[in-house]
Write a protein that holds these residues in place. Sequence first.
Motif: not given
Length: 802
Positions: A426-429, A540-548, A607-613
């Motif tokens: 789910q987290a990695l979509q 190589d893996l980032i999150v922007r506005d909730g999208e992986v 932003e990616t770190n905060e997504y997982f947190r």
Amino acid sequence: MLIYTADKRQFVEHVQGNEIEERILARMLGSGKGKPSPNEITSWRNSMQYMENVLSASGIPDDAGVAIEYMIPQTSKRVDFILTGRNSDGHDTAVIVELKQWEHVEATEKDAIVRTFVGGREREVTHPSYQAWSYAALLEDYNETVQTDNIGLHPCAYLHNSVSPAIGDARYRDHLDRAPAFLKADAEKLARFLRQHVRKGDANDILYRVEHGRIRPSKSLADHLASLLEGNAEFLMIDDQKLVYESALDLSAIAEEHGKQVFIVQGGPGTGKSVVAVNLLGALTRQGKVAQYVTRNAAPRAVYEARLTGTMKKSRISNLFRGSGSYHEAEADTFDTLIVDEAHRLNEKSGMYQNLGENQAKEIIHAARTAVFFLDEEQRIHWKDIGSREEIERWAKAAGATIHYAELRSQFRCAGSDGYLAWLDQALQIRDTANENLDELAYSVEVVDSPTELRDRIFALNVQANRARLLAGYCWDWDSKKDAEAMDIRFAEHNFAMQWNLDKDGSTWMIQPDSVHQIGCIHTSQGLELDYVGVIIGPDLIVRDGEVITVPEARSKNDASIKGYKKALKENPDLARKKADQIIKNTYRTLMSRGMKGCLIWSADPETNEYFRALVHQHGGTPDAVGEQEAQADVLPFPKLAPEGVEPFVNALPVVSFKAAAGGFSELQNVEQSPEAFDWVAPPEFIALKPGMFIAQVVGASMNRRIPDGAWCLFAPPGGGTREGKIVLVQHRDIDDPDTGASFTIKRYHSEKTSDPDTEWRHARIILKPESSLPGYQPIVLEDDALSELVVVGEYVAQLDS
């Protein structure tokens, strides 16, 4: 298969007549094994000239047998040169000679590995002495004629162009003792070696008998493998593992009468695929069947071999562990059973240049009566990975095999939690598992604030069992491979710099004690497990506005995992991006599921770190989850008292944590002034309480002959009189305890004194002695100025929970 055979006299004539390479080539082509490369043909011409010189000067009888390019059954390996005959006692004997045209050789830190120029560049390759010995071991272990007729095999290596002494480096002594290596100047020594073992001609057609000998594992090999598995808790099977194991054994038996069988076993991370595979290898070998454990990735082969044997050294059972590209030249049904672990990592082509064979799945099915494929398609992490249920089914049907299926469901990694794996998806979509979360999972997930914190936490978690490691996505170049002082992964703003996994350890990096000080990648960790894993998510893996979002371009140029992406992007952009997206997400899913107890995460992108947190907090994780899990594992065996009910040293004793390796024990001197600094417990009634006593849980095995690991013990404050021979808890800045990594330790105290005109005597040195049933623990010796800083914190009184 015998390619070229002759007696010594004929061989010498063929070399002196400049026709030896043509004769070998003609017989090679006649065998249907394809046309060798021009370089190989040139090597025959050059190497056989050297062997002719040695034989002509050796006094070997003319009717001794000669074989060139003997193809060992059940392998794609070819022995360069064999000389056969009888020794001085009249016993049949064969000398195996591994020929090398190398000129310069360098030693490495890896067992049985050297570095030389081959294939157009410098590479790490197998030491020729080990190579020659392994061929002899294969024949001894699997050829019935060699076993029953007691044919003596004597391997050696001849580097006829080399003067490099590195080939005889002391670190290769074990391999050189079993198969000596001869250099350019050693022609006479080689001649003596040959003459020592072949004194008379080959009147018994040794090679013909070996060629037609039945293939079966020797009893000594089967017994040895059985003894390695017996009582080894790491390879015990439970639940559905046992069912799959028994089913595979049944299919191996069925195949003998009912034709080719293919068994596809699917299972996620931690379901015990490798445990079943290794047990199958042992059981089938004990049954007298020819079986091998096969993986594309070298790391699982090396690690499971090391765990079986208890050593990092190459051993006899190395021949039981093979790469998936070993079967492109195998005859049909050569093997009773091939056991393919991590079948999702199979490639299409084999060989150094990916130019051999047709398809590894096809070749494995062709080579074995029964092929068992352990598969997890969600762990395909390389552009060239072709292993899938559909691919295996396609080749199985083409071979007329009967296909069987099974699934391993019981989860033994990730604290037995399928919920964590669902949360990862789910987290990695990767897929929608909206109802899965971290609530009530017995698994620790934590997002930390910096790479420095991640490193320090992993260091602390590694202390007790050496089973915590740092891993990262392959987004940084491996500069330290060429420059040992270079740092590969840097975050200057966090004062963080570390290297990629130790090159000297090769495929066994994960289980080396020093590997916690490096960062592993997907290639050195897939298929293996830890207690705790710390994962650095790269760009190589980032999150922007909730999208992986995956960024293939951010991968290091050193990583071959997505080699082919740029070409595919031009041909079919949508398909290429979809495949790269799957590979990158699968990579992090694999890295983040290596831990059996917990996973700590940090992303280089805020932003990616905060997504997982946010995901961790939303679903029940807490910033201190790992610490809480550790604390829960050490439940006090004594009643904990409420603060208002504590009467220090009257009805209660303080509990001191030895696991908190950062602090000292100065607060013990102020217990009565600050009792709130400790947990207080009611000790057993038989204890006569005295001021300064405390209770602590002893961690580690350095004193396990007296104090078991994890035991709760009573300590008294240091008193007057001699401490000689007592077990004491001491603290010193120069101590680095092997169990806790801290500046304090529990050992037996021994003092050596010397006379002093001012004080009558003084300590010359203090020795803190371990008392362990395990090897590796050394006394701690303090001398000179270091003596004045030693603080005895307490004296051991008794174990309280026995």
